[in-house]
Design a protein around this motif. Structure first.
Motif: not given
Length: 407
Positions: A212-229
């Motif tokens: 019953k834990a939560n997953i945060l996935e790179y490029n799905k829930n958070f990302r880096i684009k053009n040097h911006q988080y």
């Protein structure tokens, strides 16, 4: 496998432990209980994964420092000796702090119960318990589920990557290895993952569902684009890590995300300066002009190294100084390095698992190659004027080379 300069404390305080690897938690849990469960005092971010653990911790510590947090870290293997594996605010543990921890252990009745790494893990928890800390960063030694660091009740978990390594203990498929890594996830907590391959991702989501834990996935829930988080309402621009390699973008993002979900407020100017200052011994570490050290010791890390070399040093003469452990996939590592190498120097180094340099020399398909019988004889300045020199293969080799050449 001996932990450098750890024995002197064992001898001084008459505490015995075994130099073997024994996956499992029952014994270390019993030892920690005798000591009052020091591992439960602080907020923890726990990192497991095949590659990227050290880099992610480098970003975490830089971010914590920039924001004025008091923090500690437990990592492996050592770069110089045991002291740099346990750090308070990026300063290696002192002999006095080690003595204080061993003094407590001496009267607890844990002598003879543990392996060396389990004893070192307990030492770290005792050192940390003596401090007032905002956050502790713990790196799993091997695997995760059965690793001695996995005795923490609650934590935010990070898994930067999963690939094939330590098959003797973790299994020979990505799925089996992922099961071990996923084991650091705690019930009702957060798991922050990097760009994992699909089989690994499936195992992570299954584990998260069960707990019953939560997953945060790179490029799905958070990302880096053009040097911006970008993550939910959070946004930090102009992020330029000094650590080389495309994979450092995701490691940086993992560190930022895990601190945010741990409840810390981060500010853009401090995030910018932190990611720019973050560095790590032995990961494309710049030693001098055109001289780098990178502990690429398994297929995934050598893939990343080769990609970084192609990206950063196109059309340059690449001289590789190599020392590898014999239980690694050294044929794959060598073949991959041959794709970008102009010349090789294979070196013997003093470790019980070191691969004889002659074997690498004979396997190597490159015509420009040599053997150096002792790390102290390596001339690191020989090629640095006209070419890029990269020392690689094993962190133990890098540590010995640093010590013997006085870098």
């Amino acid at each position: 496998m001996e932990i450098k300069n750890f024995n002197k404390y064992k001898i001084k305080w008459n505490i015995e432990s075994e130099t073997v690897i024994k996956p499992g938690l029952e014994t270390i849990q019993a030892a920690l209980k005798k000591l009052g469960n020091p591992q439960d005092k602080h907020k923890v971010i726990h990192i497991a994964g095949t590659n990227g653990k050290g880099s992610t911790i480098a970003f975490l510590t830089a971010l914590a420092k920039a924001h004025g947090l008091s923090y500690a870290s437990f990592t492996s293997p050592s770069i110089v000796d045991v002291h740099d594996q346990i750090q308070i605010n990026s300063i290696p543990v002192t002999e006095k702090q080690m003595d204080e921890a061993f003094s407590r252990m001496q009267g607890s009745g844990i002598s003879g119960m543990l392996t060396d790494f389990e004893l070192l893990t307990v030492t770290a928890f005792i050192v940390f318990e003596m401090m007032e800390l905002d956050i502790v960063f713990i790196e799993a030694g091997m695997g995760g589920r059965l690793d001695s660091t996995n005795v923490i009740k609650d934590s935010v978990a990070i898994i930067p990557s999963v690939s094939i390594d330590h098959t003797k203990f973790l299994g020979d498929t990505v799925e089996k290895i992922s099961w071990h890594k996923a084991g650091i996830l705690k019930p009702n907590s957060q798991l922050v993952i990097g760009p994992l391959v699909e089989p690994a991702k499936r195992i992570m989501y299954k584990e998260a569902e069960e707990k019953k834990a939560n997953i945060l996935e790179y490029n799905k829930n958070f990302r880096i684009k053009n040097h911006q988080y970008i993550f939910k309402e959070y946004s930090y621009s102009n992020l330029y890590p000094q650590m080389l390699g495309r994979h450092q973008q995701s490691n940086m993002a993992l560190a930022i995300t895990s601190l945010l979900v741990s409840g810390f407020e981060l500010f853009e100017p401090k995030v910018q300066s932190a990611v720019k200052s973050a560095s790590l011994p032995g990961r494309m570490e710049k030693i001098g002009e055109n001289l780098y050290m990178d502990g690429a010791h398994n297929p995934a890390s050598v893939d990343a190294l080769v990609e970084t070399i192609r990206e950063k040093f196109p059309n340059r003469h690449i001289h590789l100084i190599v020392g590898i452990l014999k239980d690694k996939n050294y044929v794959y590592i060598l073949r991959k390095l041959e794709e970008i190498a102009s010349s090789f120097e294979f070196v013997n180094f003093q470790h019980e698992r070191a691969l004889n340099a002659t074997i690498l020399y004979e396997l190597c398909l490159n015509s420009e190659k040599s053997i150096t019988l002792d790390a102290s004889q390596v001339d690191l300045k020989q090629y640095s004027e006209n070419s890029v020199t990269i020392v690689t293969g094993s962190f133990y080799f890098i540590a010995e080379l640093k010590e013997k050449t006085g870098i």
